[in-house]
Write a protein that holds these residues in place. Structure first.
Motif, PDB file in Angstrom:
ATOM      1  N   PRO B  81       0.822  -1.228   0.000  1.00  0.00           N
ATOM      2  CA  PRO B  81       0.000   0.000   0.000  1.00  0.00           C
ATOM      3  C   PRO B  81       0.854   1.274   0.000  1.00  0.00           C
ATOM      4  O   PRO B  81       0.545   2.224  -0.740  1.00  0.00           O
ATOM      5  CB  PRO B  81      -0.808  -0.092   1.296  1.00  0.00           C
ATOM      6  N   LEU B  82       1.929   1.263   0.774  1.00  0.00           N
ATOM      7  CA  LEU B  82       2.787   2.447   0.846  1.00  0.00           C
ATOM      8  C   LEU B  82       3.416   2.726  -0.526  1.00  0.00           C
ATOM      9  O   LEU B  82       3.453   3.867  -0.993  1.00  0.00           O
ATOM     10  CB  LEU B  82       3.873   2.240   1.909  1.00  0.00           C
ATOM     11  N   GLY B  83       3.885   1.678  -1.172  1.00  0.00           N
ATOM     12  CA  GLY B  83       4.506   1.828  -2.484  1.00  0.00           C
ATOM     13  C   GLY B  83       3.534   2.397  -3.503  1.00  0.00           C
ATOM     14  O   GLY B  83       3.871   3.316  -4.251  1.00  0.00           O
ATOM     15  N   VAL B  84       2.312   1.868  -3.523  1.00  0.00           N
ATOM     16  CA  VAL B  84       1.305   2.369  -4.460  1.00  0.00           C
ATOM     17  C   VAL B  84       0.980   3.827  -4.143  1.00  0.00           C
ATOM     18  O   VAL B  84       0.884   4.667  -5.052  1.00  0.00           O
ATOM     19  CB  VAL B  84       0.026   1.497  -4.404  1.00  0.00           C
ATOM     20  N   ALA B  85       0.850   4.144  -2.849  1.00  0.00           N
ATOM     21  CA  ALA B  85       0.511   5.518  -2.451  1.00  0.00           C
ATOM     22  C   ALA B  85       1.605   6.490  -2.895  1.00  0.00           C
ATOM     23  O   ALA B  85       1.310   7.566  -3.439  1.00  0.00           O
ATOM     24  CB  ALA B  85       0.323   5.596  -0.938  1.00  0.00           C
ATOM     25  N   ILE B  86       2.866   6.109  -2.701  1.00  0.00           N
ATOM     26  CA  ILE B  86       3.961   6.991  -3.116  1.00  0.00           C
ATOM     27  C   ILE B  86       3.956   7.148  -4.639  1.00  0.00           C
ATOM     28  O   ILE B  86       4.092   8.253  -5.169  1.00  0.00           O
ATOM     29  CB  ILE B  86       5.321   6.449  -2.622  1.00  0.00           C
ATOM     30  N   ALA B  87       3.750   6.039  -5.341  1.00  0.00           N
ATOM     31  CA  ALA B  87       3.730   6.108  -6.809  1.00  0.00           C
ATOM     32  C   ALA B  87       2.620   7.037  -7.295  1.00  0.00           C
ATOM     33  O   ALA B  87       2.797   7.804  -8.238  1.00  0.00           O
ATOM     34  CB  ALA B  87       3.552   4.708  -7.400  1.00  0.00           C
ATOM     35  N   LEU B  88       1.459   6.983  -6.624  1.00  0.00           N
ATOM     36  CA  LEU B  88       0.337   7.853  -7.013  1.00  0.00           C
ATOM     37  C   LEU B  88       0.671   9.312  -6.771  1.00  0.00           C
ATOM     38  O   LEU B  88       0.265  10.194  -7.523  1.00  0.00           O
ATOM     39  CB  LEU B  88      -0.920   7.485  -6.217  1.00  0.00           C
ATOM     40  N   ALA B  89       1.429   9.563  -5.699  1.00  0.00           N
ATOM     41  CA  ALA B  89       1.723  10.946  -5.336  1.00  0.00           C
ATOM     42  C   ALA B  89       2.865  11.540  -6.151  1.00  0.00           C
ATOM     43  O   ALA B  89       3.042  12.751  -6.181  1.00  0.00           O
ATOM     44  CB  ALA B  89       2.062  11.012  -3.842  1.00  0.00           C
ATOM     45  N   MET B  90       3.635  10.686  -6.817  1.00  0.00           N
ATOM     46  CA  MET B  90       4.791  11.204  -7.553  1.00  0.00           C
ATOM     47  C   MET B  90       4.362  11.960  -8.802  1.00  0.00           C
ATOM     48  O   MET B  90       3.395  11.586  -9.453  1.00  0.00           O
ATOM     49  CB  MET B  90       5.725  10.044  -7.948  1.00  0.00           C
ATOM     50  N   PRO B  91       5.097  13.043  -9.154  1.00  0.00           N
ATOM     51  CA  PRO B  91       4.741  13.783 -10.364  1.00  0.00           C
ATOM     52  C   PRO B  91       4.968  12.924 -11.606  1.00  0.00           C
ATOM     53  O   PRO B  91       5.864  12.079 -11.625  1.00  0.00           O
ATOM     54  CB  PRO B  91       5.683  14.985 -10.350  1.00  0.00           C
ATOM     55  N   ARG B  92       4.129  13.127 -12.637  1.00  0.00           N
ATOM     56  CA  ARG B  92       4.180  12.280 -13.828  1.00  0.00           C
ATOM     57  C   ARG B  92       5.274  12.702 -14.820  1.00  0.00           C
ATOM     58  O   ARG B  92       5.770  11.904 -15.570  1.00  0.00           O
ATOM     59  CB  ARG B  92       2.838  12.296 -14.565  1.00  0.00           C
ATOM     60  N   LYS B  93       5.555  13.989 -14.853  1.00  0.00           N
ATOM     61  CA  LYS B  93       6.591  14.409 -15.807  1.00  0.00           C
ATOM     62  C   LYS B  93       7.313  15.644 -15.288  1.00  0.00           C
ATOM     63  O   LYS B  93       6.909  16.212 -14.286  1.00  0.00           O
ATOM     64  CB  LYS B  93       5.989  14.686 -17.191  1.00  0.00           C
TER      65      LYS B  93
END
Lengths: 359, 286
Positions: B81-93
């Motif tokens: 869950p933490l990994g997915v949450a961080i990935a979602l919060a990361m900027p896309r470009k």
């Protein structure tokens, strides 16, 4: 329902994506955006939908300025080139999703979904997942989601581009009928002139972020306002060559070649023009002795199915002849071609239409 | 008559040799050891299933297996869950996307024993930044003495080290979702939760299956970091399966029981992975 863009332009990171554009869509009509890839069709659609806010200008929806209004409050739906469905919902749930979000009651959802599913011939597949459908069915499912909502504006962004030839033909025939059932304005983006002609309606020709002309499709095809529109509306690109008119004769500038001026162009003043003719009005002059005959060196010759495409050198311009039947040419040979001068256009050197005959 | 071309054997030979020396022969050696009693001077006696019976009924094995399962479950429950949450919060470009990616990749590049040593020093109650700070805040913390502190440190270290893997995999999965999906959801008026639940999560399913499998298998194989950090202590409280195995095999030189235990251990990983993979990919396109 009416949609008007008033002096809309869009600049992203210092780059102009859409130049100052004004257009009033034909209410409850089939409006086609025709242009090559990167002409700005998708961007213009996103502006119409409200997915992006224009840098300048206003978007008017049913007589109200909705420039800053969020897309979900505008009652629009959109279908994309890719088949966009919710991957883990059944076809039924996919079609029902816009209704559920709009809080329709259960019975009405059921009734509407089955109605639309029947119309799009999806009723046998309602329990399946989108991944268990063929490409054509997936796209029909996406269209069903767009249709079920009763939206005022439906945007179709090259919806048939990812389908194979046969399915494309099939859906293309169904499309105008599907969207004619309710009062809604449809915008359809395509890169193919032939598709625009088949769908009819009204066409806006687009080139590099501008609408070059908007009007009834047939009208624009026959009388493009300028050279750019003519080339947007021709596939393969329209053939052009600079000519000088003197009296009843055109002469290709910088050569002796020439031909008779057709009736519609006789009143045009003498001078220099750009002569244009579509590829399918240039054909090999097999045994024809008379008429507007030009000679050129064959650059490429292709035969596909029942059509022959020949590219040849027309006094420095690359011209294309597209004809039915099989015509064999060797690359490098000099061949004679007959121009059908009753289907030609004349543009000023600045690119404005001077006269057109026969489209 | 057609002569058959035998050249193909030369082409597959490198792979066959590599796999043979890398996997098949060592595994068979272990199978061989697992059914024999070993003495010095290379004396072996066939013992049949004795070691397997001994291992399966030994309390020591049960304890380390339970410890191992607990550890695996906790780190999966945190890291996924933490990994997915961080990935979602990361900027896309843009610039910050690159910065985030580099930061995320960093823990994965550090050698495992260095991670263990780093955390060991970091957590020492007398000189470590973490340990000293916690004690200064009035929290009695000493991972070399308290089982709970040892566990917490071990898990914190693993989360720090490996969450990035889940982040990077999820980020790649998220980046592969066409923008049109998000637009379509916006036009429908779907909420951020609905976008996650009905677009992002289904599209991440395959990537997450792989992430969970990798983390599951890796967590069973974890050795270096806990060995350096706690050495399995205090007492046996953080002795995970692999630590125990090495103690038996190298510490006590009981090759037979150690071999039997590795096989049991191998079969457990295989079984869990197979069940998980089958369940996750059930009902998909054949």
């Amino acid at each position: 329902m009416t949609l008007a863009l008033k002096n809309v332009s869009l600049r992203v990171d210092g780059l102009m994506h859409i130049y100052d554009t004004s257009i009033e869509l034909v209410p409850n009509g089939f409006n086609i955006l025709l242009g090559t890839t990167l002409a700005g069709k998708t961007t213009l659609m996103r502006l119409m939908a409200g997915l992006v806010v224009p840098t300048h200008g206003e978007v008017w929806f049913n007589g109200v300025d909705v420039t800053g209004v969020a897309v979900q409050k505008r009652n629009v739906s959109m279908v994309y080139q890719q088949f966009i469905n919710y991957p883990n919902m059944s076809v039924f749930d996919n079609i029902a999703s816009p209704l559920r979000l709009a809080r329709y009651n259960k019975d009405e959802i059921k009734q509407r979904v089955s109605e639309v599913a029947r119309l799009l011939r999806l009723d046998p597949f309602l329990k399946r997942k989108p991944s268990e459908l063929s490409g054509g069915q997936q796209q029909r499912c996406a269209m069903a989601r767009a249709l079920v909502k009763d939206s005022d504006l439906v945007l179709l962004d090259e919806p048939l581009a990812n389908l194979d030839y046969k399915l494309r033909e099939e859906l293309r025939e169904e499309l105008p009928r599907l969207f004619a059932t309710r009062e809604r304005t449809v915008v359809y983006a395509t890169t193919e002139p032939s598709e625009a002609l088949l769908l009819g309606g009204y066409t806006a020709a687009m080139d590099e972020g501008r609408i070059t002309q908007f009007g009834p499709t047939g009208e624009i095809y026959r009388r493009p306002a300028d050279r750019v529109t003519a080339s947007v509306f021709s596939d393969p690109p329209i053939n052009t060559v600079a000519v000088r008119k003197h009296g009843a004769r055109f002469t290709v500038i910088g050569s002796d070649a020439g031909w008779r001026v057709c009736d519609a162009f006789t009143r045009v003043a003498d001078g220099e023009y750009e002569f244009a003719v579509r590829p399918h009005h240039v054909r090999p002059a097999n045994g024809v002795a008379d008429g507007a005959i030009v000679e050129g060196k064959v650059l490429v010759a292709e035969i596909s199915g029942s059509e022959s495409t020949v590219h040849f050198d027309m006094h420095g311009q690359s011209w294309v002849s597209l004809t039915h039947g099989i015509h064999c040419f060797n690359v490098g040979q000099t061949a004679r071609f007959l121009i059908d001068i009753d289907h030609s256009m004349l543009f000023s050197m600045a690119g404005e239409l001077v006269a057109a005959q026969g489209g | 008559m057609k002569t058959r071309n035998q050249k193909a054997w030369f082409l597959v030979a490198p792979v066959v040799l590599l796999v043979a020396f890398n996997a098949v022969i060592p595994l068979m050696t272990v199978v061989n050891y697992s059914v024999q009693e070993t003495f010095g001077d290379n004396l072996f006696f066939f013992e049949g299933m004795k070691w397997f019976e001994e291992v399966l009924s030994s309390e020591r094995f049960h304890d380390s297996l339970i410890r191992q399962l607990k550890f695996t479950f906790i780190i999966l429950a945190i890291q996924v869950p933490l990994g997915v949450a961080i990935a979602l919060a990361m900027p896309r470009k843009g610039f910050w996307a690159s910065v985030c990616l580099v930061l995320m990749a960093m823990p994965l590049l550090i050698p495992w024993n260095v991670v263990g040593a780093m955390w060991n020093i970091f957590a020492l109650p007398d000189i470590g930044l973490l340990g000293k700070t916690l004690n200064a805040m009035g929290i009695d913390y000493n991972f070399t003495r308290q089982p709970f502190a040892a566990w917490a440190t071990l898990i914190a270290m693993d989360v720090w080290h490996w969450t990035s893997l889940v982040v990077l995999l999820s980020y790649a999965g998220l980046s592969s979702i066409p923008d049109a999906y998000y637009q379509a959801a916006r036009i429908d008026g779907a909420s951020a939760w609905a976008v996650f639940r009905y677009i992002q999560l289904p599209k991440l399913k395959h990537v997450l299956t792989i992430a969970v499998l990798l983390r599951f298998m890796d967590s069973f194989n974890i050795y270096t970091e806990p060995f350096v950090l706690t050495g399995g202590g205090p007492g046996n409280t953080t002795t995970l399966l692999s630590l125990d195995l090495v103690k038996i095999a190298l510490g006590q030189f009981d090759l037979g029981p150690a071999a039997a235990m590795s096989l049991v251990y191998f079969l457990i990983i295989l079984l869990f992975s197979w069940i998980f993979y089958t369940v996750m990919t059930r009902g998909e396109d054949k």
